[in-house]
Design a protein around this motif. Structure first.
Motif, short mmCIF file in Angstrom:
data_model
loop_
_atom_site.label_atom_id
_atom_site.label_comp_id
_atom_site.label_asym_id
_atom_site.label_seq_id
_atom_site.Cartn_x
_atom_site.Cartn_y
_atom_site.Cartn_z
N ASN A 115 -8.18 0.87 1.02
CA ASN A 115 -7.41 -0.05 1.85
C ASN A 115 -8.14 -1.39 2.03
OD1 ASN A 115 -5.31 1.76 2.11
ND2 ASN A 115 -6.08 2.60 4.04
N LYS A 116 -9.46 -1.32 2.19
CA LYS A 116 -10.25 -2.53 2.36
C LYS A 116 -10.18 -3.40 1.10
CE LYS A 116 -14.67 -4.09 4.09
NZ LYS A 116 -15.96 -3.68 4.64
N LEU A 117 -10.29 -2.76 -0.07
CA LEU A 117 -10.20 -3.50 -1.33
C LEU A 117 -8.83 -4.14 -1.48
CD1 LEU A 117 -11.31 -4.33 -4.11
CD2 LEU A 117 -10.51 -2.12 -4.97
N ILE A 118 -7.79 -3.36 -1.22
CA ILE A 118 -6.42 -3.88 -1.38
C ILE A 118 -6.15 -5.01 -0.39
CG2 ILE A 118 -3.98 -3.26 -1.10
CD1 ILE A 118 -4.69 -0.52 -2.33
N GLU A 119 -6.58 -4.89 0.84
CA GLU A 119 -6.37 -5.94 1.84
C GLU A 119 -7.15 -7.21 1.49
OE1 GLU A 119 -4.11 -6.15 4.24
OE2 GLU A 119 -3.41 -4.22 3.46
N THR A 120 -8.34 -7.04 0.95
CA THR A 120 -9.12 -8.21 0.53
C THR A 120 -8.40 -8.94 -0.60
OG1 THR A 120 -11.17 -7.09 1.14
CG2 THR A 120 -11.36 -8.97 -0.35
N LEU A 121 -7.89 -8.19 -1.55
CA LEU A 121 -7.16 -8.81 -2.65
C LEU A 121 -5.85 -9.45 -2.18
CD1 LEU A 121 -7.77 -6.17 -5.47
CD2 LEU A 121 -8.85 -8.41 -5.19
N ARG A 122 -5.18 -8.81 -1.22
CA ARG A 122 -3.96 -9.40 -0.64
C ARG A 122 -4.28 -10.72 0.05
NH1 ARG A 122 -1.64 -4.48 1.95
NH2 ARG A 122 -0.64 -3.58 0.14
N GLY A 123 -5.42 -10.75 0.73
CA GLY A 123 -5.85 -11.98 1.40
C GLY A 123 -6.08 -13.12 0.43
N LYS A 124 -6.41 -12.80 -0.80
CA LYS A 124 -6.63 -13.82 -1.84
C LYS A 124 -5.34 -14.16 -2.58
CE LYS A 124 -10.96 -14.08 -1.00
NZ LYS A 124 -11.48 -15.25 -0.33
N GLY A 125 -4.21 -13.56 -2.18
CA GLY A 125 -2.92 -13.91 -2.77
C GLY A 125 -2.35 -12.90 -3.74
N LEU A 126 -2.96 -11.74 -3.88
CA LEU A 126 -2.46 -10.72 -4.81
C LEU A 126 -1.28 -9.99 -4.18
CD1 LEU A 126 -3.05 -9.33 -7.56
CD2 LEU A 126 -4.21 -7.57 -6.23
N ILE A 127 -0.23 -9.84 -4.97
CA ILE A 127 0.98 -9.16 -4.49
C ILE A 127 1.34 -8.09 -5.52
CG2 ILE A 127 3.42 -9.42 -3.89
CD1 ILE A 127 2.77 -12.45 -3.48
N ALA A 128 1.48 -6.84 -5.06
CA ALA A 128 1.90 -5.75 -5.95
C ALA A 128 3.41 -5.80 -6.12
CB ALA A 128 1.48 -4.41 -5.37
N MET A 129 3.88 -5.61 -7.34
CA MET A 129 5.32 -5.60 -7.61
C MET A 129 5.88 -4.24 -7.23
SD MET A 129 5.75 -7.32 -11.31
CE MET A 129 4.69 -8.64 -11.82
N GLU A 130 6.97 -4.27 -6.52
CA GLU A 130 7.65 -3.03 -6.15
C GLU A 130 8.66 -2.70 -7.25
OE1 GLU A 130 7.07 -1.08 -3.45
OE2 GLU A 130 5.42 -2.44 -2.93
N VAL A 131 8.37 -1.67 -8.03
CA VAL A 131 9.26 -1.25 -9.11
C VAL A 131 9.59 0.22 -8.89
CG1 VAL A 131 9.54 -1.01 -11.60
CG2 VAL A 131 8.16 -2.88 -10.69
N LYS A 132 10.88 0.52 -8.88
CA LYS A 132 11.28 1.91 -8.72
C LYS A 132 12.38 2.24 -9.72
CE LYS A 132 13.77 0.48 -4.60
NZ LYS A 132 13.38 -0.70 -4.07
N ALA A 133 12.59 3.51 -9.92
CA ALA A 133 13.61 3.96 -10.87
C ALA A 133 14.98 3.41 -10.45
CB ALA A 133 13.65 5.48 -10.91
N GLY A 134 15.70 2.91 -11.43
CA GLY A 134 17.03 2.37 -11.16
C GLY A 134 17.06 0.85 -11.07
N ASP A 135 15.88 0.23 -10.99
CA ASP A 135 15.84 -1.25 -10.97
C ASP A 135 16.25 -1.78 -12.34
OD1 ASP A 135 14.93 -1.18 -8.38
OD2 ASP A 135 12.86 -1.75 -8.86
#
Length: 183
Positions: A115-135
């Motif tokens: 969580n700390k790694l992901i939050e640090t990367l989010r703070g630098k502008g990283l955004i994970a793409m939300e992809v799910k079946a059916g898109d």
């Protein structure tokens, strides 16, 4: 009219050609001066137009370089963040295996680090793409690694499964989501 007046006029006419030549020369000189003034005015107008164009070009240059500088600052961390994405992937793959263990302290500790790694990367502008079946399959965001027969008719040409998460830095795709597409 008297003869005397007529004689005076004739004499004036004889004298007048010289005066007329002087007046004509003076008139031509005035025309030449006007032409010089007009020429100078035209040159001044051309110089003004050239100055305005140059000023506009410089202003556009300043704006363009300012925008480029802002874009560079936005994506300056791109290489470092791209290098850290495999670590994030490893955490995502490791977490289900770690949760199978019965050591709650281990699970909590690894989750905190993740969580700390992901939050640090989010703070630098990283955004994970939300992809799910059916898109809908979008070539601007997704990379099709394979096509399989669609399990149902509504999944034809759509995402069936997401194999690897895609990421964006600000509004720029730095890694496409790897997906399986139904055909």
């Amino acid at each position: 009219m008297s003869e005397q007046n007529i004689n005076e006029e004739i004499q004036d006419q004889n004298i007048n050609p010289e005066v007329q030549n002087e007046e004509t020369a003076a008139t031509e000189e005035v025309v030449e001066q006007k032409s010089e003034v007009e020429v100078l005015k035209e040159e001044l107008q051309k110089e003004k137009e050239q100055y305005l164009r140059l000023f506009a070009e410089f202003d556009n240059f300043k704006k363009r370089t300012s925008r480029e500088r802002i874009d560079i600052f936005k994506t300056a961390n791109k290489e470092v963040i791209t290098a850290l994405l495999p670590v994030v992937d490893d955490f995502e793959r490791a977490m289900p295996q770690i949760k199978k263990s019965e050591d709650d302290a281990l699970v909590t500790g690894v989750e905190l680090i993740q969580n700390k790694l992901i939050e640090t990367l989010r703070g630098k502008g990283l955004i994970a793409m939300e992809v799910k079946a059916g898109d809908d399959f979008n070539t601007d965001l997704h990379e099709a690694i394979t096509q399989i027969p669609a399990p149902s008719d509504d999944l034809k040409g759509k995402v069936v499964d997401c194999v690897e998460t895609g990421y964006m830095l600000q509004d720029v795709v730095i890694r496409y989501a790897k997906v399986v597409v139904g055909m």
